[in-house]
Design an enzyme around this catalytic site. Structure first.
Site, PDB file in Angstrom:
ATOM      1  N   HIS A  90       3.774   1.729   8.944  1.00 17.91           N
ATOM      2  CA  HIS A  90       3.570   3.187   9.012  1.00 17.91           C
ATOM      3  C   HIS A  90       4.299   3.692  10.258  1.00 17.91           C
ATOM      4  O   HIS A  90       4.183   3.090  11.330  1.00 17.91           O
ATOM      5  CB  HIS A  90       2.078   3.508   9.098  1.00 17.91           C
ATOM      6  CG  HIS A  90       1.767   4.952   8.835  1.00 17.91           C
ATOM      7  ND1 HIS A  90       2.106   5.950   9.721  1.00 17.91           N
ATOM      8  CD2 HIS A  90       1.173   5.557   7.782  1.00 17.91           C
ATOM      9  CE1 HIS A  90       1.713   7.122   9.217  1.00 17.91           C
ATOM     10  NE2 HIS A  90       1.145   6.908   8.037  1.00 17.91           N
ATOM     11  N   ARG A 122       5.651   1.171  -0.942  1.00  9.49           N
ATOM     12  CA  ARG A 122       4.636   2.049  -1.551  1.00  9.49           C
ATOM     13  C   ARG A 122       4.864   3.514  -1.178  1.00  9.49           C
ATOM     14  O   ARG A 122       5.127   3.837  -0.016  1.00  9.49           O
ATOM     15  CB  ARG A 122       3.247   1.644  -1.062  1.00  9.49           C
ATOM     16  CG  ARG A 122       2.154   2.572  -1.523  1.00  9.49           C
ATOM     17  CD  ARG A 122       0.803   2.136  -0.992  1.00  9.49           C
ATOM     18  NE  ARG A 122       0.719   2.242   0.436  1.00  9.49           N
ATOM     19  CZ  ARG A 122       0.033   3.193   1.085  1.00  9.49           C
ATOM     20  NH1 ARG A 122      -0.618   4.119   0.413  1.00  9.49           N
ATOM     21  NH2 ARG A 122      -0.007   3.213   2.382  1.00  9.49           N
ATOM     22  N   HIS A 144       0.956  -1.622   8.148  1.00  9.30           N
ATOM     23  CA  HIS A 144       0.007  -0.688   7.539  1.00  9.30           C
ATOM     24  C   HIS A 144      -0.485  -1.136   6.168  1.00  9.30           C
ATOM     25  O   HIS A 144      -1.675  -1.049   5.885  1.00  9.30           O
ATOM     26  CB  HIS A 144       0.719   0.661   7.420  1.00  9.30           C
ATOM     27  CG  HIS A 144      -0.125   1.765   6.864  1.00  9.30           C
ATOM     28  ND1 HIS A 144      -1.275   2.184   7.487  1.00  9.30           N
ATOM     29  CD2 HIS A 144       0.020   2.540   5.756  1.00  9.30           C
ATOM     30  CE1 HIS A 144      -1.809   3.181   6.788  1.00  9.30           C
ATOM     31  NE2 HIS A 144      -1.055   3.401   5.730  1.00  9.30           N
ATOM     32  N   ARG A 157       8.765   6.051   4.012  1.00 11.84           N
ATOM     33  CA  ARG A 157       8.282   5.375   5.220  1.00 11.84           C
ATOM     34  C   ARG A 157       9.195   4.307   5.794  1.00 11.84           C
ATOM     35  O   ARG A 157       9.298   4.151   7.001  1.00 11.84           O
ATOM     36  CB  ARG A 157       6.972   4.687   4.887  1.00 11.84           C
ATOM     37  CG  ARG A 157       5.845   5.535   5.227  1.00 11.84           C
ATOM     38  CD  ARG A 157       4.569   4.871   4.978  1.00 11.84           C
ATOM     39  NE  ARG A 157       3.653   5.974   4.787  1.00 11.84           N
ATOM     40  CZ  ARG A 157       2.441   5.867   4.358  1.00 11.84           C
ATOM     41  NH1 ARG A 157       1.962   4.699   4.050  1.00 11.84           N
ATOM     42  NH2 ARG A 157       1.691   6.935   4.235  1.00 11.84           N
ATOM     43  N   GLU A 206       3.396  14.446   1.730  1.00  7.82           N
ATOM     44  CA  GLU A 206       3.717  13.294   2.586  1.00  7.82           C
ATOM     45  C   GLU A 206       5.102  12.785   2.236  1.00  7.82           C
ATOM     46  O   GLU A 206       5.701  13.198   1.233  1.00  7.82           O
ATOM     47  CB  GLU A 206       2.656  12.199   2.409  1.00  7.82           C
ATOM     48  CG  GLU A 206       1.301  12.603   3.004  1.00  7.82           C
ATOM     49  CD  GLU A 206       0.194  11.588   2.809  1.00  7.82           C
ATOM     50  OE1 GLU A 206       0.417  10.570   2.135  1.00  7.82           O
ATOM     51  OE2 GLU A 206      -0.909  11.827   3.315  1.00  7.82           O
TER      52      GLU A 206
HETATM   53  P1  FAD Z   1     -10.614  -2.255   1.747  1.00 10.32           P
HETATM   54  O1  FAD Z   1     -11.012  -0.845   1.731  1.00 10.32           O
HETATM   55  O2  FAD Z   1      -9.841  -2.719   2.924  1.00 10.32           O
HETATM   56  O3  FAD Z   1     -11.915  -3.152   1.634  1.00 10.32           O
HETATM   57  C1  FAD Z   1     -11.832  -4.548   1.797  1.00 10.32           C
HETATM   58  C2  FAD Z   1     -13.228  -5.121   1.701  1.00 10.32           C
HETATM   59  O4  FAD Z   1     -13.149  -6.538   1.566  1.00 10.32           O
HETATM   60  C3  FAD Z   1     -14.107  -4.879   2.916  1.00 10.32           C
HETATM   61  O5  FAD Z   1     -15.391  -4.523   2.479  1.00 10.32           O
HETATM   62  C4  FAD Z   1     -14.167  -6.241   3.611  1.00 10.32           C
HETATM   63  O6  FAD Z   1     -15.371  -6.482   4.331  1.00 10.32           O
HETATM   64  C5  FAD Z   1     -14.093  -7.153   2.412  1.00 10.32           C
HETATM   65  N1  FAD Z   1     -13.644  -8.516   2.721  1.00 10.32           N
HETATM   66  C6  FAD Z   1     -12.408  -8.923   3.127  1.00 10.32           C
HETATM   67  N2  FAD Z   1     -12.396 -10.251   3.269  1.00 10.32           N
HETATM   68  C7  FAD Z   1     -13.636 -10.701   2.961  1.00 10.32           C
HETATM   69  C8  FAD Z   1     -14.256 -11.968   2.941  1.00 10.32           C
HETATM   70  N3  FAD Z   1     -13.612 -13.096   3.274  1.00 10.32           N
HETATM   71  N4  FAD Z   1     -15.568 -12.056   2.578  1.00 10.32           N
HETATM   72  C9  FAD Z   1     -16.262 -10.936   2.255  1.00 10.32           C
HETATM   73  N5  FAD Z   1     -15.729  -9.715   2.250  1.00 10.32           N
HETATM   74  C10 FAD Z   1     -14.429  -9.592   2.607  1.00 10.32           C
HETATM   75  N6  FAD Z   1      -4.044   4.934   1.276  1.00 10.32           N
HETATM   76  C11 FAD Z   1      -3.969   6.092   0.589  1.00 10.32           C
HETATM   77  O7  FAD Z   1      -3.794   6.094  -0.632  1.00 10.32           O
HETATM   78  N7  FAD Z   1      -4.107   7.282   1.247  1.00 10.32           N
HETATM   79  C12 FAD Z   1      -4.325   7.354   2.585  1.00 10.32           C
HETATM   80  O8  FAD Z   1      -4.478   8.433   3.130  1.00 10.32           O
HETATM   81  C13 FAD Z   1      -4.388   6.149   3.323  1.00 10.32           C
HETATM   82  N8  FAD Z   1      -4.576   6.168   4.657  1.00 10.32           N
HETATM   83  C14 FAD Z   1      -4.754   4.977   5.314  1.00 10.32           C
HETATM   84  C15 FAD Z   1      -5.057   4.997   6.681  1.00 10.32           C
HETATM   85  C16 FAD Z   1      -5.325   3.813   7.349  1.00 10.32           C
HETATM   86  C17 FAD Z   1      -5.662   3.838   8.810  1.00 10.32           C
HETATM   87  C18 FAD Z   1      -5.267   2.574   6.653  1.00 10.32           C
HETATM   88  C19 FAD Z   1      -5.564   1.278   7.345  1.00 10.32           C
HETATM   89  C20 FAD Z   1      -4.927   2.550   5.312  1.00 10.32           C
HETATM   90  C21 FAD Z   1      -4.674   3.747   4.632  1.00 10.32           C
HETATM   91  N9  FAD Z   1      -4.359   3.752   3.272  1.00 10.32           N
HETATM   92  C22 FAD Z   1      -4.259   4.934   2.607  1.00 10.32           C
HETATM   93  C23 FAD Z   1      -4.380   2.510   2.505  1.00 10.32           C
HETATM   94  C24 FAD Z   1      -5.740   2.392   1.800  1.00 10.32           C
HETATM   95  O9  FAD Z   1      -6.738   2.883   2.648  1.00 10.32           O
HETATM   96  C25 FAD Z   1      -6.068   0.959   1.434  1.00 10.32           C
HETATM   97  O10 FAD Z   1      -4.992   0.389   0.757  1.00 10.32           O
HETATM   98  C26 FAD Z   1      -7.294   0.914   0.535  1.00 10.32           C
HETATM   99  O11 FAD Z   1      -8.369   1.580   1.135  1.00 10.32           O
HETATM  100  C27 FAD Z   1      -7.679  -0.525   0.246  1.00 10.32           C
HETATM  101  O12 FAD Z   1      -8.873  -0.531  -0.477  1.00 10.32           O
HETATM  102  P2  FAD Z   1      -9.489  -1.913  -0.933  1.00 10.32           P
HETATM  103  O13 FAD Z   1     -10.734  -1.592  -1.670  1.00 10.32           O
HETATM  104  O14 FAD Z   1      -8.457  -2.704  -1.621  1.00 10.32           O
HETATM  105  O15 FAD Z   1      -9.794  -2.684   0.443  1.00 10.32           O
HETATM  106  C1  SIN Z   2      -1.436   8.672   6.122  1.00 12.77           C
HETATM  107  O1  SIN Z   2      -2.360   9.472   6.135  1.00 12.77           O
HETATM  108  O2  SIN Z   2      -0.381   8.840   6.736  1.00 12.77           O
HETATM  109  C2  SIN Z   2      -1.597   7.402   5.356  1.00 12.77           C
HETATM  110  C3  SIN Z   2      -1.299   7.625   3.948  1.00 12.77           C
HETATM  111  C4  SIN Z   2      -1.098   6.328   3.242  1.00 12.77           C
HETATM  112  O3  SIN Z   2      -1.013   5.267   3.853  1.00 12.77           O
HETATM  113  O4  SIN Z   2      -0.985   6.367   2.015  1.00 12.77           O
END
Ligand code: FAD
Ligand code: SIN
Length: 523
Positions: free
Chosen positions: A232, A375, A340, A278, A116
């Site tokens: 993104h 990032r 993103h 990015r 990437e």
């Molecule tokens: P999340 O997975 O977002 O979970 C948040 C949780 O908090 C959820 O369960 C939600 O319900 C809960 N929550 C929020 N507010 C409240 C509230 N007030 N009360 C109760 N619960 C609440 N990163 C990579 O490293 N590789 C990738 O390939 C990649 N691809 C991505 C593709 C997309 C489309 C997106 C959106 C992001 C991507 N990212 C990627 C970034 C990565 O997915 C996220 O940064 C990561 O998953 C965040 O994890 P987290 O556990 O911090 O939060």
């Molecule tokens: C992607 O698959 O392009 C997302 C990867 C990332 O946000 O880290």
């Protein structure tokens, strides 16, 4: 409704679930409550496509991954944190494999490593283009087998209860019964993800309204580097395709960015063309769209790879685009940049420790120093895993010193059921639009000041509404969204330079004395 619990985890993405799993094993006599705002799997983690960055083969080295991360972070990463997190990657990935995550393999049976933007080597472990979904599902299967973890879905945290920089738990709205619980806990851990819904166009699911960051801010924690909201480069452009990402891994496999007339343009912006970091790619697309007046650009994989290759490597993107009548095996994909990832967040150690006692923040809501001003792709799922691991160890070590203390019931005051829900949608739309136009990919001092004026006005209105009307999830989210928007605006105004993702036409150069932005109540 009063409840006492040992650990309260708010969030069920990669960081919240991994923490619950580890903590349950390390402290089997403690009771853990994990809540999520929607159903359990609905989170950014579920939608992650590209994969998880990890030094895995002999051509690669930790030093190369560290350097790539530092270069992307543009001078604002904490190198010790970067080293610590990246060198833990193989161990944390092996734990996922033990849970049953089956990363994609190549014909030789080795793990297929993706590439990437900003990575000098192939080092992205992935499950086709649906990595997050697979990881989230395995974590959910595992957590459901653990006895001392109770899970409550559709429970929305409203606010933390904190006094004198100490957190005692949180007020939580059970959206089904409409009751508000006050949950007292020895430690409260925010794993609430990002805040992409602040922007009009985003890859994030609806849960990403910055709740954890706003709650921690109100509790007295320092919020850092919020001007660095990552865009993104490639989100599907289609009137009905809400938030659908086209993975960067597609450019890693040879897809090319072109304008709608078929002209390539990335060579004018960076020697790595479409695989530049990015911020560079998003700004280049933004500049091209402004120059040409087009609504979108094209990402072309069909001209470079066979239908068989495309369908086997990107089954998720292929199927999703087909639903919108776009066959990516024989036509280019219309794409635009979209908000993103939140590179800033609540200032925290790798173990999630904040300046507020007994309040921990992990995952995307935290600002640990890994990402700096931008990032590196696929470093965030990894940060979630490492944060959970370190946080579990840290809490387990302190367990005998931690005490639970009850706090006062939620006071509804004179709040009555809302009669004008339109105020919520109107304010929400307004914030998302001016954040996109004034605090987006390219900023100016004037645009930022305009945004500040508007957010101050809206915050007054929203705060009034918050105390007058009965609490509901939309209102909680709107208030948090507005708070986080203001933090982003104030942070962006204070940065008088362009660095990483933050690009201001009035201050186009880097300043020599640059440091992290920190914001704490009151503004
Ligand atoms: P999340 O997975 O977002 O979970 C948040 C949780 O908090 C959820 O369960 C939600 O319900 C809960 N929550 C929020 N507010 C409240 C509230 N007030 N009360 C109760 N619960 C609440 N990163 C990579 O490293 N590789 C990738 O390939 C990649 N691809 C991505 C593709 C997309 C489309 C997106 C959106 C992001 C991507 N990212 C990627 C970034 C990565 O997915 C996220 O940064 C990561 O998953 C965040 O994890 P987290 O556990 O911090 O939060
Ligand atoms: C992607 O698959 O392009 C997302 C990867 C990332 O946000 O880290």
């Amino acid at each position: 409704m009063n409840r006492k619990i040992d650990f309260l985890i708010i969030g069920g993405g990669i960081s919240g679930l991994s923490l619950a799993l580890k903590l349950a094993k390390l402290t089997p006599d403690e009771k853990i409550l994990l809540i999520t705002k929607e159903y359990l799997a609905e989170c950014s983690t579920f939608y992650a496509q590209g994969g998880i960055a990890c030094v895995w083969n002999n051509n690669d080295s930790f030093e190369k991954h560290i350097q790539d991360t530092l270069i992307a972070g543009d001078g604002l990463c904490n190198e010790n944190v970067v080293r610590n997190i990246l060198t833990q990657a193989p161990e944390r990935i092996k734990e996922l494999i033990e849970l049953g995550v089956e990363f994609t393999r190549n014909e030789n049976g080795d793990y297929d490593l993706g590439k990437e933007g900003g990575h000098s080597e192939r080092r992205i472990l992935h499950v086709n283009d649906q990595t997050g979904q697979n990881v989230e599902q395995k974590l959910i299967e595992s957590i459901k087998k653990i006895e001392n973890v109770e899970i409550k879905e559709h429970w929305c945290a409203i606010n933390l209860f904190a006094r004198n920089f100490q957190c005692y738990g949180a007020y939580i709205l059970d959206q089904k019964s409409e009751k508000i619980h006050n949950v007292a806990a020895k430690a409260t851990i925010l794993a609430t993800g990002g805040a992409g819904k602040i922007y009009l166009y985003t890859t994030n699911p609806d849960i990403a309204s910055g709740d954890g960051i706003a709650m921690a801010y109100r509790a007295g924690a320092t919020i850092s580097n919020m001007e660095f909201y990552q865009f993104h480069p490639t989100c599907l452009y289609h009137p009905y395709a809400k938030s659908f990402l086209i993975t960067e891994a597609m450019r890693g496999e040879g897809a090319v960015l072109k304008d709608v007339r078929g002209n390539e343009f990335m060579h004018n912006y960076h020697s790595s063309k479409g695989l530049a970091p990015r911020d560079v790619v998003s700004r280049a697309i933004d500049a091209e769209l402004k120059k040409t007046g087009d609504d979108y650009i094209h990402l072309d994989i069909a001209s470079y790879k066979s239908p068989k290759f495309i369908k086997s490597h990107f089954p998720g993107v292929y199927e999703s685009c087909l639903k919108f009548n776009i066959d990516i095996t024989n036509e280019p994909i219309p794409v635009v940049p979209a908000a993103h990832y939140c590179c800033g967040g609540v200032l925290a150690g790798i173990n999630g420790k904040t300046e507020v006692k007994n309040l921990y923040v992990i995952g995307e809501s935290a600002c640990t120093g890994l990402h700096g001003a931008n990032r590196l792709a696929s470093n965030s799922l990894l940060e979630g895993l490492v944060g959970a691991h370190e946080c579990a160890n840290s809490l387990a070590e302190q367990i005998s010193d931690l005490k639970v203390k009850e706090f006062k019931q939620w006071e509804p005051g004179h709040a009555v059921p809302s009669t004008e829900a339109v105020i919520i949608t109107q304010n929400w739309d307004e914030i998302r639009r001016f954040m996109w136009n004034y605090v987006g990919i390219v900023r100016t001092d004037k645009r930022l000041q305009r945004a500040k004026k508007r957010i101050n006005m809206l915050l007054d209105e929203i705060n009034q509404y918050y105390w007058d009307f009965k609490i509901e999830k939309n209102l909680v989210e709107l208030r948090n969204l507005a708070t986080v928007a203001k933090i982003i605006i104030v942070s962006a105004i204070s940065r008088k330079e362009s660095r990483g993702i933050h690009y201001n036409l009035d201050h186009p150069n880097k300043s020599e004395m640059s440091r992290a932005t920190t914001i704490r109540r009151p503004w």
